[in-house]
Design an enzyme around this catalytic site. Structure first.
Site, PDB file in Angstrom:
ATOM      1  N   HIS A  23     -29.806   4.889   7.937  1.00 38.71           N
ATOM      2  CA  HIS A  23     -28.824   4.154   8.745  1.00 38.71           C
ATOM      3  C   HIS A  23     -28.861   4.628  10.201  1.00 38.71           C
ATOM      4  CE1 HIS A  23     -26.323   3.797   4.810  1.00 38.71           C
ATOM      5  NE2 HIS A  23     -26.861   2.623   5.050  1.00 38.71           N
ATOM      6  N   SER A  74     -27.886   4.955  -0.222  1.00 39.80           N
ATOM      7  CA  SER A  74     -26.628   5.700  -0.361  1.00 39.80           C
ATOM      8  C   SER A  74     -26.288   5.968  -1.824  1.00 39.80           C
ATOM      9  CB  SER A  74     -25.467   4.942   0.298  1.00 39.80           C
ATOM     10  OG  SER A  74     -25.669   4.846   1.679  1.00 39.80           O
ATOM     11  N   LYS A 119     -14.125  -2.989  -4.059  1.00 35.93           N
ATOM     12  CA  LYS A 119     -15.209  -2.031  -4.233  1.00 35.93           C
ATOM     13  C   LYS A 119     -14.675  -0.601  -4.271  1.00 35.93           C
ATOM     14  CE  LYS A 119     -19.772  -2.076  -2.321  1.00 35.93           C
ATOM     15  NZ  LYS A 119     -20.677  -2.530  -1.259  1.00 35.93           N
TER      16      LYS A 119
HETATM   17  P1  ADP Z   1     -24.500  -2.445   1.853  1.00 38.48           P
HETATM   18  O1  ADP Z   1     -23.837  -3.051   3.041  1.00 38.48           O
HETATM   19  O2  ADP Z   1     -25.412  -3.388   1.153  1.00 38.48           O
HETATM   20  O3  ADP Z   1     -23.633  -1.628   0.961  1.00 38.48           O
HETATM   21  P2  ADP Z   1     -25.547  -0.059   3.022  1.00 38.48           P
HETATM   22  O4  ADP Z   1     -24.331   0.558   3.522  1.00 38.48           O
HETATM   23  O5  ADP Z   1     -26.291   0.708   2.016  1.00 38.48           O
HETATM   24  O6  ADP Z   1     -25.547  -1.465   2.501  1.00 38.48           O
HETATM   25  O7  ADP Z   1     -26.507  -0.343   4.273  1.00 38.48           O
HETATM   26  C1  ADP Z   1     -26.118  -1.055   5.421  1.00 38.48           C
HETATM   27  C2  ADP Z   1     -27.351  -1.639   6.045  1.00 38.48           C
HETATM   28  O8  ADP Z   1     -28.309  -0.618   6.262  1.00 38.48           O
HETATM   29  C3  ADP Z   1     -28.055  -2.690   5.173  1.00 38.48           C
HETATM   30  O9  ADP Z   1     -28.613  -3.660   6.024  1.00 38.48           O
HETATM   31  C4  ADP Z   1     -29.138  -1.897   4.497  1.00 38.48           C
HETATM   32  O10 ADP Z   1     -30.217  -2.715   4.121  1.00 38.48           O
HETATM   33  C5  ADP Z   1     -29.517  -0.939   5.614  1.00 38.48           C
HETATM   34  N1  ADP Z   1     -30.112   0.286   5.093  1.00 38.48           N
HETATM   35  C6  ADP Z   1     -29.680   1.061   4.090  1.00 38.48           C
HETATM   36  N2  ADP Z   1     -30.481   2.130   3.919  1.00 38.48           N
HETATM   37  C7  ADP Z   1     -31.469   2.017   4.833  1.00 38.48           C
HETATM   38  C8  ADP Z   1     -32.641   2.794   5.152  1.00 38.48           C
HETATM   39  N3  ADP Z   1     -32.955   3.895   4.475  1.00 38.48           N
HETATM   40  N4  ADP Z   1     -33.423   2.369   6.164  1.00 38.48           N
HETATM   41  C9  ADP Z   1     -33.118   1.241   6.839  1.00 38.48           C
HETATM   42  N5  ADP Z   1     -32.050   0.457   6.588  1.00 38.48           N
HETATM   43  C10 ADP Z   1     -31.232   0.840   5.596  1.00 38.48           C
END
Ligand code: ADP
Length: 164
Positions: free
Chosen positions: A17, A128, A41
């Site tokens: 992130h 995550s 959630k």
């Molecule tokens: P969600 O909103 O689906 O629960 P997350 O909080 O896990 O997703 O992630 C927020 C955004 O960051 C999403 O667009 C996800 O695809 C992206 N993301 C998550 N992990 C990574 C990573 N390791 N590298 C790049 N982008 C990521």
């Protein structure tokens, strides 16, 4: 002025992130990182905890701010006057999911543009949910999250939190 938003759960924020945030901050004039709060959630970290961590992790990026959103993201963006939505993609699995979400958002508000940024190869396996699972067993996540997040995960485990 190019203003964009990067929404997600960030439960917890990972190095993946942070990499997307830093790269997007280098492209857009302003970036708002939006911690989603969906009452249906279950999160390990509250919205306040997630936004506080994101705030500390982006202290060095002056054009980045952090917000919490408990409504539809398109409504949040409209209120903030933001048209650009950033999503990170780790691979084709992420892409097909993200593509559908972007179509839904487009149907809700045709003015919103979703831009996809590919994960850095160093971080594309980071997720995550897996990090929460490893941390729940006391595994070492120091190569996956910033030190303050690793510390916060240890603290949740120490307190016996069962939301992992
Ligand atoms: P969600 O909103 O689906 O629960 P997350 O909080 O896990 O997703 O992630 C927020 C955004 O960051 C999403 O667009 C996800 O695809 C992206 N993301 C998550 N992990 C990574 C990573 N390791 N590298 C790049 N982008 C990521």
């Amino acid at each position: 002025m190019l203003k964009a938003a990067f929404p997600g759960s960030f439960d917890p924020p990972t190095l993946g992130h942070i990499d997307i945030i830093a790269r997007a901050a280098g492209i857009f004039d302003e970036l708002v990182v939006v911690a989603a709060e969906n009452i249906r959630k279950k999160y390990l970290f509250s919205a306040a905890e997630r936004s506080e961590m994101l705030g500390r992790l982006t202290e060095g990026l002056p054009n980045v701010s952090v917000a919490v959103c408990d409504s539809l993201i398109v409504d949040f963006l409209r209120k903030q006057g933001i048209r650009l939505l950033i999503r990170g993609v780790r691979g084709t699995g992420d892409f097909s999911y993200e593509f559908e979400i972007s179509m839904m958002n487009k149907a809700l508000d045709s003015g919103i543009e979703t831009l996809f940024m590919t994960a850095d190869p160093k971080y594309f396996v980071l997720r995550s949910s897996s990090i929460r699972e490893i941390a729940s067993f006391g595994g070492d996540v120091s190569g996956m999250v910033p030190p303050l997040v690793a510390q916060a995960l240890r603290e949740k485990r120490r307190l016996g939190c069962d939301n992992f």
